[in-house]
Design a protein around this motif. Structure first.
Motif, PDB file in Angstrom:
ATOM      1  N   LEU A 161     -15.757 -36.485 -30.535  1.00 46.48           N
ATOM      2  CA  LEU A 161     -14.909 -37.668 -30.728  1.00 46.48           C
ATOM      3  C   LEU A 161     -14.124 -37.523 -32.033  1.00 46.48           C
ATOM      4  O   LEU A 161     -12.924 -37.815 -32.094  1.00 46.48           O
ATOM      5  N   CYS A 162     -14.815 -37.037 -33.069  1.00 49.82           N
ATOM      6  CA  CYS A 162     -14.133 -36.828 -34.347  1.00 49.82           C
ATOM      7  C   CYS A 162     -13.045 -35.756 -34.216  1.00 49.82           C
ATOM      8  O   CYS A 162     -11.981 -35.878 -34.815  1.00 49.82           O
ATOM      9  N   ARG A 218     -11.265 -35.150 -31.614  1.00 55.77           N
ATOM     10  CA  ARG A 218     -10.111 -35.771 -30.960  1.00 55.77           C
ATOM     11  C   ARG A 218      -9.386 -36.693 -31.920  1.00 55.77           C
ATOM     12  O   ARG A 218      -8.162 -36.786 -31.911  1.00 55.77           O
ATOM     13  N   ALA A 219     -10.154 -37.378 -32.773  1.00 58.17           N
ATOM     14  CA  ALA A 219      -9.526 -38.270 -33.757  1.00 58.17           C
ATOM     15  C   ALA A 219      -8.708 -37.464 -34.762  1.00 58.17           C
ATOM     16  O   ALA A 219      -7.551 -37.785 -35.042  1.00 58.17           O
ATOM     17  N   SER A 246      -7.430 -34.570 -34.414  1.00 59.24           N
ATOM     18  CA  SER A 246      -6.252 -33.963 -33.789  1.00 59.24           C
ATOM     19  C   SER A 246      -5.118 -34.982 -33.711  1.00 59.24           C
ATOM     20  O   SER A 246      -3.954 -34.619 -33.709  1.00 59.24           O
ATOM     21  N   PHE A 247      -5.454 -36.249 -33.692  1.00 59.40           N
ATOM     22  CA  PHE A 247      -4.399 -37.268 -33.649  1.00 59.40           C
ATOM     23  C   PHE A 247      -3.821 -37.515 -35.041  1.00 59.40           C
ATOM     24  O   PHE A 247      -2.607 -37.562 -35.206  1.00 59.40           O
ATOM     25  N   SER A 248      -4.689 -37.676 -36.038  1.00 62.45           N
ATOM     26  CA  SER A 248      -4.181 -37.902 -37.395  1.00 62.45           C
ATOM     27  C   SER A 248      -5.269 -37.665 -38.441  1.00 62.45           C
ATOM     28  O   SER A 248      -6.344 -38.267 -38.376  1.00 62.45           O
ATOM     29  N   THR A 293      -4.993 -38.449 -41.606  1.00 62.23           N
ATOM     30  CA  THR A 293      -5.075 -39.615 -42.489  1.00 62.23           C
ATOM     31  C   THR A 293      -5.902 -40.721 -41.855  1.00 62.23           C
ATOM     32  O   THR A 293      -6.826 -41.254 -42.479  1.00 62.23           O
ATOM     33  N   ALA A 294      -5.565 -41.047 -40.603  1.00 60.70           N
ATOM     34  CA  ALA A 294      -6.310 -42.118 -39.936  1.00 60.70           C
ATOM     35  C   ALA A 294      -7.793 -41.761 -39.881  1.00 60.70           C
ATOM     36  O   ALA A 294      -8.657 -42.621 -40.069  1.00 60.70           O
ATOM     37  N   SER A 295      -8.106 -40.501 -39.649  1.00 58.14           N
ATOM     38  CA  SER A 295      -9.507 -40.086 -39.561  1.00 58.14           C
ATOM     39  C   SER A 295     -10.214 -40.267 -40.901  1.00 58.14           C
ATOM     40  O   SER A 295     -11.318 -40.799 -40.963  1.00 58.14           O
ATOM     41  N   GLN A 300       1.475 -37.301 -23.961  1.00 61.84           N
ATOM     42  CA  GLN A 300       0.335 -38.200 -23.830  1.00 61.84           C
ATOM     43  C   GLN A 300      -0.995 -37.452 -23.714  1.00 61.84           C
ATOM     44  O   GLN A 300      -2.046 -38.057 -23.702  1.00 61.84           O
ATOM     45  N   THR A 312      -4.376 -35.691 -24.071  1.00 62.70           N
ATOM     46  CA  THR A 312      -5.437 -35.714 -25.073  1.00 62.70           C
ATOM     47  C   THR A 312      -5.508 -34.356 -25.730  1.00 62.70           C
ATOM     48  O   THR A 312      -5.726 -33.353 -25.072  1.00 62.70           O
ATOM     49  N   LYS A 313      -5.289 -34.362 -27.023  1.00 61.94           N
ATOM     50  CA  LYS A 313      -5.259 -33.062 -27.708  1.00 61.94           C
ATOM     51  C   LYS A 313      -6.473 -32.903 -28.587  1.00 61.94           C
ATOM     52  O   LYS A 313      -6.979 -33.860 -29.122  1.00 61.94           O
ATOM     53  N   VAL A 337      -5.944 -40.916 -50.149  1.00 61.28           N
ATOM     54  CA  VAL A 337      -5.086 -40.223 -49.190  1.00 61.28           C
ATOM     55  C   VAL A 337      -3.987 -39.444 -49.915  1.00 61.28           C
ATOM     56  O   VAL A 337      -3.540 -38.400 -49.456  1.00 61.28           O
ATOM     57  N   PRO A 392      -4.563 -49.487 -42.618  1.00 61.86           N
ATOM     58  CA  PRO A 392      -3.301 -48.970 -43.147  1.00 61.86           C
ATOM     59  C   PRO A 392      -2.072 -49.652 -42.540  1.00 61.86           C
ATOM     60  O   PRO A 392      -2.123 -50.223 -41.465  1.00 61.86           O
ATOM     61  N   LEU A 417      -2.145 -47.047 -37.655  1.00 60.24           N
ATOM     62  CA  LEU A 417      -2.757 -45.739 -37.419  1.00 60.24           C
ATOM     63  C   LEU A 417      -3.932 -45.794 -36.436  1.00 60.24           C
ATOM     64  O   LEU A 417      -5.002 -45.240 -36.692  1.00 60.24           O
ATOM     65  N   PHE A 425      -5.893 -44.632 -33.170  1.00 56.95           N
ATOM     66  CA  PHE A 425      -5.952 -43.360 -32.442  1.00 56.95           C
ATOM     67  C   PHE A 425      -5.424 -43.582 -31.026  1.00 56.95           C
ATOM     68  O   PHE A 425      -6.142 -44.048 -30.142  1.00 56.95           O
ATOM     69  N   ASN A 477      -4.731 -41.631 -28.731  1.00 59.60           N
ATOM     70  CA  ASN A 477      -5.252 -40.772 -27.665  1.00 59.60           C
ATOM     71  C   ASN A 477      -6.678 -41.149 -27.262  1.00 59.60           C
ATOM     72  O   ASN A 477      -7.273 -40.495 -26.417  1.00 59.60           O
ATOM     73  N   LEU A 478      -7.224 -42.196 -27.883  1.00 59.21           N
ATOM     74  CA  LEU A 478      -8.603 -42.584 -27.572  1.00 59.21           C
ATOM     75  C   LEU A 478      -8.638 -43.998 -26.986  1.00 59.21           C
ATOM     76  O   LEU A 478      -7.676 -44.750 -27.107  1.00 59.21           O
ATOM     77  N   LEU A 500     -15.552 -44.877 -33.831  1.00 58.36           N
ATOM     78  CA  LEU A 500     -15.225 -44.006 -34.960  1.00 58.36           C
ATOM     79  C   LEU A 500     -15.377 -44.746 -36.275  1.00 58.36           C
ATOM     80  O   LEU A 500     -15.714 -44.147 -37.292  1.00 58.36           O
ATOM     81  N   TYR A 508     -18.632 -44.159 -37.989  1.00 58.55           N
ATOM     82  CA  TYR A 508     -19.042 -42.761 -38.133  1.00 58.55           C
ATOM     83  C   TYR A 508     -20.065 -42.545 -39.233  1.00 58.55           C
ATOM     84  O   TYR A 508     -21.044 -41.829 -39.067  1.00 58.55           O
ATOM     85  N   ASP A 522      -3.151 -46.628 -26.708  1.00 57.16           N
ATOM     86  CA  ASP A 522      -1.685 -46.681 -26.732  1.00 57.16           C
ATOM     87  C   ASP A 522      -1.116 -47.663 -25.710  1.00 57.16           C
ATOM     88  O   ASP A 522       0.080 -47.909 -25.679  1.00 57.16           O
ATOM     89  N   ARG A 555     -11.746 -51.955 -36.213  1.00 55.91           N
ATOM     90  CA  ARG A 555     -12.245 -50.621 -36.547  1.00 55.91           C
ATOM     91  C   ARG A 555     -12.707 -50.574 -37.997  1.00 55.91           C
ATOM     92  O   ARG A 555     -13.747 -49.987 -38.318  1.00 55.91           O
TER      93      ARG A 555
END
Ligand SMILES: Nc1ncnc2c1ncn2[C@@H]1O[C@H](COP(=O)(O)OP(=O)(O)OP(=O)(O)O)[C@@H](O)[C@H]1O
Ligand SMILES: [Mg+2]
Lengths: 298, 235
Positions: free
Chosen positions: A172-173, A175-176, A178-180, A182-184, A294, A296-297, B51, B83, B87, B89, B91-92, B100, B103, B134, B148
């Motif tokens: 899960l981390c 995937r997170a 891979s998205f960003s 900073t957000a992670s 779109q 999932t990366k 950051v 933020p 921000l 996610f 894709n989730l 998350l 975590y 999204d 979150r």
């Protein structure tokens, strides 16, 4: 017809090898947007460590030895991937992308020519751990025991990978991240650790590919990673770089088309095929087959 | 005083974004920073969260030197940012986004009860738990971003323009929830374009302009201040 089916099976076996390598490309790209040009050489180290481990441990030929060598070589490559990321890529992570790309080429050359220095440039012969014989007979079409082992081992490893990415906290981390990044970081994910883990995972898969190739093409040498490395990269781009299912699909397509070209046109064109595919995909669908925005990366 | 920022300088290359910012947030306070576009508010919370690097100055939280910690450890110390631009996610799924947030915590038994608490604040998220993030509306994404952050169990919540792009009634709703979160014992540093709303919500405020704090005081005082009135309240 049966010859066509036979080629198809050969193609799937090759495609599985490409897939194991392509997954590492695509995961690393997904997570730090870097084409890790040294990845093909990690695969070479996988084959080499298989060769040396078999010698040093004086293993008897037999399937049991394969199951000892496989995880050990994967471990060696995992460690190598970890070290490469820490020493070479991490220091340039915030530099312009071209810096990281040049660093990757540097690491690749280091492994190739360092390998020649260390192992010698002459080919070594991977021990015949398992003598090839027809294993499954599908009405005149044969799957050899080696092909069977390649396909099944790849399949099992990919299922494990899928499980890690989709079902575990670390996945899960990944995937997170891979998205960003900073957000992670802002939700408390240790981004550096996740990146290390991704290199470990991708490199271990490349190591497995190295051992599996050793079984079917026993000649191993320090430059053996260059071609498969490029081709797995093409397969990853074909499937959509950053996409895990894409890496699998792209690899199977490439593996199958290569064996078909060899069988029905000429083996001279085999290596050109990957480059033709690369040019076509970059011209007509640069995001790859499954690499939509779109997707999932990882 | 739990958060203390002392003489903070931050640059982007040649651009000096923060030129000696000092401020503090006490335990249990809501403090706001107002200021026009480009004043450096986002830069301030970004460097608080680690950051972006700082040039000089000191940031401490409950005696801990935040400036020396990587972002994920700052989060673990209880300072959590929602933020600007959220921000999320993309894709989730909604659930994965929330998970998350937890975590850093080891005990997974607590995660379920924290989820329930977030759903108490934002019932709309519960209905959309399996949905990819999204596909959420802007307002729902803001709820998810706050939810979150709550999953991390913050002690000090940094909110960078939570009202950005939301319809007025939703803004009211979000601010009501922020107050409820505050009542549960969470300190809040609120960055907000809507100075009136910000000063009505917070006990104290700072006014920032081109990288400097130019005014500070109790919200009531700032609301009466003629400069603030002219520049930020439009009266
Ligand atoms: N990554 C960056 N590179 C260069 N300059 C930047 C960068 N980020 C911000 N700046 C500059 O720093 C200054 C402060 O920006 P910041 O985002 O902190 O402002 P802000 O107060 O949050 O504004 P807003 O209310 O519009 O969000 C601005 O002049 C901005 O142009
Ligand atoms: Mg801002």
């Amino acid at each position: 017809m049966s010859s066509f089916l036979q080629q198809l099976i050969n193609g799937v076996a090759w495609g599985s090898i490409y897939a194991l390598i392509a997954l590492g490309y695509t995961m690393v790209y997904g997570i730090i947007r870097l084409i890790n040009f040294a990845h093909g050489d990690v695969y070479m180290i996988g084959a080499m460590s298989g060769y040396f481990l078999a010698r040093w441990l004086s293993l008897q030929n037999g399937p049991a030895s394969f199951f000892i060598i496989l995880p050990l070589s994967m471990l060696v490559c995992a460690l190598l991937g970890f070290v490469i990321e820490k020493l070479a890529y991490k220091p340039v992570r915030h530099a312009p992308r071209i810096t990281a790309l040049i660093t990757a080429i540097g690491v690749s050359l280091f492994l190739e020519y360092g390998g020649q220095l260390l192992f010698g440039a002459d080919p070594k012969f991977f021990p015949t751990l398992i003598p090839t014989n027809p294993f499954i007979n599908l009405g005149g079409v044969f799957v050899s025991n080696i092909q069977f082992l390649i396909i099944i081992t790849s399949l099992v490893l990919m299922i494990i990978l899928h499980w890690i990415v989709m079902r575990t906290k670390m996945g899960l981390c990944m995937r997170a991240v891979s998205f960003s990044h900073t957000a992670s970081a802002l939700v408390g994910i240790p981004v550096d650790r996740v990146i290390s883990f991704t290199f470990i995972l991708g490199s271990a898969l490349a190591g497995a590919a190295g051992v599996l190739v050793g079984l079917s093409n026993p000649k191993v040498e320090p430059l053996m990673g260059i071609m498969p490395g490029i081709k797995a990269f093409v397969a990853a781009v074909l499937g959509g770089i950053g996409s895990i299912p894409g890496a699998l699909v792209g690899s199977l397509i490439l593996g199958i088309s290569e064996t078909m070209v060899t069988a029905y046109i000429s083996s001279t064109y085999r290596d050109a095929l990957a480059f033709i595919i690369l040019i076509l995909i970059l011209l007509f669908k640069p995001t790859g087959l499954l690499g939509g925005r779109q997707q999932t990366k990882v | 005083m739990s958060l203390i920022i002392n003489n903070l300088h931050v640059s982007y290359g040649a651009i000096k974004a923060l030129r000696g910012v000092s401020l503090h947030v006490d335990e249990g306070e809501i403090v706001t920073i107002i200021g026009s576009n480009g004043a450096g508010k986002t830069t301030l919370v970004k460097s608080l969260s680690g950051v972006i690097p700082k040039q000089s100055g000191k940031i401490t939280y409950k005696g801990l030197d935040l400036g020396a910690l990587p972002s994920h450890q700052i989060v673990a110390s209880g300072v959590v940012q929602v933020p600007e631009g959220r921000l999320i996610f993309q894709n989730l799924t909604v659930r994965e986004n929330l998970e998350l947030g937890s975590y850093c915590r080891k005990k997974s038994s607590l995660i379920q009860s924290d989820l329930e608490e977030v759903f108490n604040f934002f019932p709309r998220l519960k209905e959309r738990i399996k949905q990819p993030a999204d596909t959420l509306s802007g307002g729902e994404q803001q709820m998810l971003a706050i939810g979150r952050a709550l999953m991390v169990r913050p002690q000090l919540l940094l909110l960078d323009e939570p009202s950005l792009g939301l319809a007025p009634n939703l803004v009211q709703q979000i601010f009501k929830i922020l107050k409820a979160i505050h009542e549960k014992g969470v300190s809040i540093l609120l960055i907000e374009q809507d100075a009136f709303l910000a000063l009505r919500t917070a006990a104290r405020g700072y006014v920032m302009e081109t990288g400097k704090i130019i005014l500070e005081g109790k919200s009531g005082e700032l609301l009466q201040n003629s400069d603030v009135k002219r520049a930020y309240l439009g009266v």
